[in-house]
Design an enzyme around this catalytic site. Structure first.
Site, PDB file in Angstrom:
ATOM      1  N   SER A 141       0.864  -1.188   0.000  1.00 42.93           N
ATOM      2  CA  SER A 141       0.000   0.000   0.000  1.00 42.93           C
ATOM      3  C   SER A 141       0.896   1.232   0.000  1.00 42.93           C
ATOM      4  CB  SER A 141      -0.848  -0.006   1.279  1.00 42.93           C
ATOM      5  OG  SER A 141      -1.388   1.272   1.532  1.00 42.93           O
ATOM      6  N   TYR A 155      -2.051  -0.632  10.302  1.00 42.10           N
ATOM      7  CA  TYR A 155      -2.225  -1.047   8.897  1.00 42.10           C
ATOM      8  C   TYR A 155      -0.964  -0.723   8.092  1.00 42.10           C
ATOM      9  CZ  TYR A 155      -4.046  -1.092   4.115  1.00 42.10           C
ATOM     10  OH  TYR A 155      -4.234  -1.345   2.780  1.00 42.10           O
TER      11      TYR A 155
END
Ligand SMILES: NC(=O)c1ccc[n+]([C@@H]2O[C@H](COP(=O)([O-])OP(=O)(O)OC[C@H]3O[C@@H](n4cnc5c(N)ncnc54)[C@H](OP(=O)(O)O)[C@@H]3O)[C@@H](O)[C@H]2O)c1
Length: 250
Positions: A141, A155
């Site tokens: 990501s 995350y």
């Protein structure tokens, strides 16, 4: 090199399901897994209707069940004979600011996104080492570029972790026929970010965002921020902007 059979985890929605559609259209056979098998079966029917020559197999898999990860990957290999590419995609976007009583959410994110990915990478590499070749793709990501505040902290750490696993393997396998790609998506519409679309002008539609992912995967790019605009230049800004500027960016 054309990698005929592609295994995708987290294929029941969002980026995983759309990667399956687009890879089938490009001539790949598919091994698809996730927990929601009803979704996988609909996707299988959809791909079969659009591309009757493609082979699609689906299996239930919870990536937090270590043993199941190895069993399911081995079973897919038995189905197809070879697995040419594995896309480690399953992930969750839960999370809360550290120290606010939501260790459960942060732990779930860490276990699914990092420990689950580690099991997938182990299972994929077991297959690739036995075959002597293969292409490992890890979906990280853009949040992996820098420590992220608030609900993104855990995350982002998991996504940096999976990217480092892949980079370590790439260094180990340099010059060998097993290739490793890390994909760093920016904001792409999926179930994970339902509801934040209005607030994020850099969000792109699923089909467009996944096309950029699939292009990078098919070219076996070592690493790719997708879509390239704005995310390739943003990578540098995210990594190097002074903290006061960085905090305003995110
Ligand atoms: N969308 C974005 O903007 C964006 C940006 C950067 C990175 N990513 C990454 O892209 C990947 C796909 O996410 P998405 O955006 O497509 O979100 P999504 O629509 O919520 O899809 C997540 C997928 O992961 C699967 N999954 C979640 N937990 C699982 C588990 N324990 N076992 C097996 N499968 C599991 C889900 O399937 P089941 O629930 O059926 O198991 C689903 O298929 C994730 O790794 C995410 O971190 C997304």
């Amino acid at each position: 090199m054309f990698r005929k059979t592609v295994l995708i985890t987290g294929a029941s929605s969002g980026l995983g399901a759309e990667m399956a559609r687009q890879l089938a259209a490009r001539g790949h056979d598919l091994a698809l897994c996730a927990r929601r098998t009803d979704r996988l079966e609909s996707l299988e029917a959809e791909v079969a209707a659009a591309h009757p020559d493609r082979r699609v197999e689906v299996r239930a898999l919870d990536v937090t069940d270590d043993e199941a990860v190895f069993e399911v990957f081995r079973a897919f290999r038995a189905d197809f004979g070879t697995i040419d590419r594995v896309v480690v995609n399953a992930g969750i976007g839960k999370g809360a600011p550290l120290g606010t009583g939501r260790y459960d959410a942060n732990k779930a994110t860490a276990v699914t996104n990092f420990v689950g990915a580690l099991a997938q990478v182990e299972a994929a590499m077991e297959i690739f080492r036995a075959q002597g070749e293969g292409h490992l793709v890890v979906v990280s990501s853009m949040s992996a570029m820098r420590g992220m505040p608030r609900s993104m902290t855990t995350y982002a750490a998991t996504k940096a972790g999976v990217a480092m696993l892949a980079e370590g393997l790439r260094a180990e396998l340099y010059g060998k026929p097993i290739k490793v790609s890390v994909i760093y998506p920016g904001y792409i519409v999926s179930e994970m970010n339902e509801g934040v679309e209005q607030a994020t002008p850099m969000m792109v539609g699923t089909e467009k965002g996944v096309r950029a992912m699939v292009d990078a995967i098919e070219r076996e790019r070592a690493s790719a921020c997708v879509p390239a605009l704005p995310w390739e230049p943003m990578k540098h800004l995210m990594k190097h902007a002074p903290l006061p500027l960085f905090r305003r960016l995110i």
